[in-house]
Design an enzyme around this catalytic site. Structure first.
Site, mmCIF file in Angstrom:
data_model
loop_
_atom_site.group_PDB
_atom_site.id
_atom_site.type_symbol
_atom_site.label_atom_id
_atom_site.label_comp_id
_atom_site.label_asym_id
_atom_site.label_seq_id
_atom_site.Cartn_x
_atom_site.Cartn_y
_atom_site.Cartn_z
ATOM 1 N N HIS A 191 43.448 30.426 -26.805
ATOM 2 C CA HIS A 191 42.600 29.344 -26.324
ATOM 3 C C HIS A 191 42.863 29.060 -24.847
ATOM 4 C CE1 HIS A 191 41.808 24.846 -25.861
ATOM 5 N NE2 HIS A 191 40.620 25.411 -25.866
ATOM 6 N N HIS B 230 46.947 22.570 -28.510
ATOM 7 C CA HIS B 230 45.678 22.146 -29.092
ATOM 8 C C HIS B 230 45.601 22.466 -30.581
ATOM 9 C CE1 HIS B 230 44.858 22.641 -24.732
ATOM 10 N NE2 HIS B 230 44.421 21.414 -24.927
#
Length: 164
Positions: A92, A109
């Site tokens: 990510h 995250h």
């Protein structure tokens, strides 16, 4: 000019989704690793089940994670086919992943990856697998990283493009 019907539109969308979800192994066959040198990253004698070992590969700027899962894994080596390695950079945004509770977790995250299934992402903001690092084990029990299957986060080119 022909009109596109709702049925044709939905059918086309389903075809695109089906093609996009082809198994990772097929995608990897189309994007082989660059010719990185085999590098010793550990040994069978020091590897402990459930405890990840970090290492640098394919160079000092890229961190990997060597694991003994305790259950068979796709691409796994060893007697139980449970020894695997992955890039430790989340796909990510590149945060470092850690091995916790049979999964690779990103603390930034909350993406989670399954190390038994090629590093498949199954939760969080990441949208692609963690790059798996194929391994080789020699007769003395030394473990070598031999390639990278997939694109390491933050790199423009660690895999060959078609025709390159």
């Amino acid at each position: 000019m022909s009109q596109i019907t709702r049925r044709r539109f939905v059918g086309s969308g389903m075809t695109i989704v089906a093609l996009a979800s082809l198994p990772r192994a097929r995608a990897q066959a189309m994007a082989p690793s660059l010719g990185y040198p085999a590098t010793r990253i550990g040994s069978l004698g020091t590897l402990k089940e459930g405890v990840g070992q970090y290492f640098a590969y394919p160079d000092d700027a890229a961190q990997g994670l060597l694991l003994k899962l305790g259950k068979p894994a796709i691409g796994g080596l060893g007697k139980e086919r449970d020894i695997v390695a992955f890039s430790a950079a989340c796909t990510h945004m590149g945060c470092g992943v850690a091995y916790k509770g049979e999964r690779l977790q990103c603390p930034c995250h909350y993406s989670m990856f399954d190390p038994a299934k090629n590093g498949q992402v199954y939760q969080g903001l990441a949208s692609s697998y963690l790059p798996q690092i194929p391994l080789r084990i020699d007769a003395a029990g030394d473990i070598y990283a031999v390639a990278v299957e997939g694109l390491i986060w933050g790199r423009a080119r660690n895999i060959l493009s078609k025709g390159a």
